[in-house]
Write a protein that holds these residues in place. Structure first.
Motif: not given
Length: 558
Positions: A198-227
């Motif tokens: 929200e503060q820095a929309p282009d902060l790609w490490p947070a995007q990447m880690n959002s993807g990895l967290a979604c991956w861990e939750l089993g939400d691979l669709g969201s994980a792929r989008t974030w990654l």
């Protein structure tokens, strides 16, 4: 010993490099004092000219042995060159000369962490904070070292306390998210990353880690989008690698292996071996998949034993593609197996590799790491080469046949634990006592194929296991033992690969999140036709999986 620096910390270390960079370059005049030489060294360091920087710092020290900053800056060079013990000595000397030199304590914190001395690392970062309270790089570095030391609660409390004083500090929220992710709380991690974005929309490490967290939750669709968002810029190496592994997991081998080539650019400790090996090849060019036309090819193992075994299928394919002589550098444990099978013209151990490369590289027109072969040869699920024929010495086979001749019934090899030093080993290894249900299957002879300290579990397990692993010095011996078995049941280790290579029926016990080579949901493997995969239904629940194995063993056809 090096610590494991995960891609989640990319933002942190970028910040640290920025804030603790060497001073701006001095004018390139002739140095006339130790301070001038130090400044010239800084200019070389900032330009990436490490040898020249080291020479300047050493000259500065020779002129002024009391110049603490020169010792510290030389330590920074030596750290980047991989000379960690020398780096530690020079940073220590900087502190002897200037006990409150914060930069030297910080550098020692980094060096000792990289050496695996996490307690010393914590002490040095604490000293930095004592000298300058709320210094963000020191605070984040301390939290990182505390996590590596296993003190996650303290690391989390440290960041929460800092956030009370600096509630809008982006890096504190980001790193708190990383701690939550590492602790198995992906939902809480996602909340922190969402705040950061929200503060820095282009902060790609947070995007990447959002993807990895979604991956861990089993939400691979969201994980792929974030990654995919994070990896949109091809220079974001760690995001490209994460997306590549997800694509491989989803069975998209060609796209996944192409992205995995980014490991040549990665600064992750997992790929440090690549960075250290490439300069040793004496200028031999990397094979990129062009026609081989009889040219000799040097191949080298870069990852684990299982990876090396998995890639052996490509050696006959290289012959068919027109390669001349093949030289393989591999782990000592697989050397005799490759030699006995005649898969290469020469096989060398990775031990003493620097000398071996220097003596051998000039005989070879090209080189290629083994894990790049699927990408170079365009592998997909439909065209993975068949397992190569493994040739085992007749006398070795006869010896194991005689040794097992007295065992009546179905002979089943068992592997229950992997390498405990690997980050996710706890997710794949299973306490031996969990296999007690197998002892209830009539007519079963259980044979241990387990190496490492996990063998100590045999005595307390109560399972009737035959154990000859003291007589298996390497993979050739283990392969000969496996050849006399009817079935291998294994967690995700190199023995599962070995059994698959031999064409032996092998039942893989695969952890819930899976691993890219075993893909998702399928019960078979395109890599090993003789493999059957038993998947964990939820994290921590091996009971259900082993019950399914027991039922399969009891089935009339098993």
């Amino acid at each position: 010993m090096s610590h494991t620096r995960s891609p989640e910390e990319a933002l942190l270390f970028k910040l640290l490099r920025t804030l603790f960079a060497s001073p701006a370059p001095a004018e390139q005049a002739h140095a006339s004092s130790a301070e001038d030489l130090k400044q010239r060294g800084n200019a070389h360091f900032n330009a990436g000219q490490l040898d020249a920087a080291a020479a300047c710092y050493r000259q500065a020290i020779a002129l002024d042995p009391q110049l603490a900053a020169a010792y510290n800056n030389l330590a920074a060079v030596l750290q980047q060159q991989g000379e960690l013990e020398q780096a530690r000595q020079h940073a220590t000397q900087a502190i002897v000369l200037a006990p409150n030199l914060s930069q030297a304590h910080f550098k020692l914190g980094e060096i000792t962490r990289e050496q695996g001395d996490y307690a010393a690392s914590v002490a040095h970062f604490r000293h930095c904070l004592a000298l300058q309270a709320d210094d963000e790089p020191s605070l984040l570095a301390l939290a990182h070292s505390l996590c590596l030391l296993g003190a996650h609660d303290e690391a989390e409390a440290l960041l929460h306390d800092a956030l009370l004083r600096q509630p809008q500090a982006l890096n504190l929220h980001y790193y708190l998210g990383n701690i939550y992710k590492e602790r198995g709380a992906p939902q809480r991690a996602l909340a922190e990353y969402a705040w950061c974005l929200e503060q820095a929309p282009d902060l790609w490490p947070a995007q990447m880690n959002s993807g990895l967290a979604c991956w861990e939750l089993g939400d691979l669709g969201s994980a792929r989008t974030w990654l995919q968002q994070a990896a949109a810029d091809p220079t974001r190496t760690e995001a490209q690698l994460a997306l590549g592994e997800l694509l491989l997991l989803q069975g998209e081998l060609e796209a996944g292996f192409a992205l995995l080539e980014q490991r040549f650019e990665s600064q992750q400790p997992a790929y440090r071996y690549i960075r250290e090996t490439l300069p040793r090849l004496g200028g031999v060019p990397l094979w990129q998949g062009e026609a081989l036309a009889g040219r000799n090819l040097l191949l080298w193992a870069e990852q684990g034993l299982g990876d090396t075994l998995m890639m052996l299928r490509y050696l006959p394919e290289l012959r068919r593609q027109g390669a001349g002589q093949l030289l393989v550098f591999c782990q000592p444990h697989v050397l005799r197996l490759i030699e006995a099978s005649g898969l290469a013209d020469a096989v060398c151990s990775l031990a003493g590799q620097a000398r071996a490369f220097a003596g051998s590289a000039h005989h070879y027109a090209l080189h290629c790491p083994l894990m790049s072969l699927p990408q170079r040869l365009g592998s997909s699920n439909a065209n993975i080469p068949a397992n190569p024929p493994l040739q085992l010495p007749a006398n070795l086979l006869a010896s194991w046949q005689q040794r097992l001749a007295h065992l009546a019934g179905h002979k089943v090899g068992l592997v229950w634990a992997g390498n405990p030093q690997l980050k996710k080993d706890a997710l794949r290894s299973i306490p031996l006592a969990h296999f007690s249900a197998l002892a209830e299957v009539p007519g079963l002879q259980l044979i241990s194929l387990q190496k490492s300290e996990a063998r100590a579990q045999i005595a307390d397990s109560g399972l009737p296991l035959h154990d000859w692993m003291d007589d298996c010095a390497d993979m050739l011996d283990t392969a000969a033992l496996i050849s006399q078995l009817d079935l291998v049941i294994s967690v995700d280790t190199s023995v599962a690969h070995l059994a698959g290579l031999l064409g032996k029926p092998v039942w893989l016990l695969n952890r819930h999140e899976s691993e890219w080579r075993w893909q998702l949901e399928r019960q078979d493997s395109p890599w090993y036709p003789s493999m059957r995969i038993f998947r964990q239904h939820s994290v921590g629940d091996w009971h259900t999986t082993i019950k399914e194995v027991q039922e399969a063993l009891l089935a009339p056809t098993r």
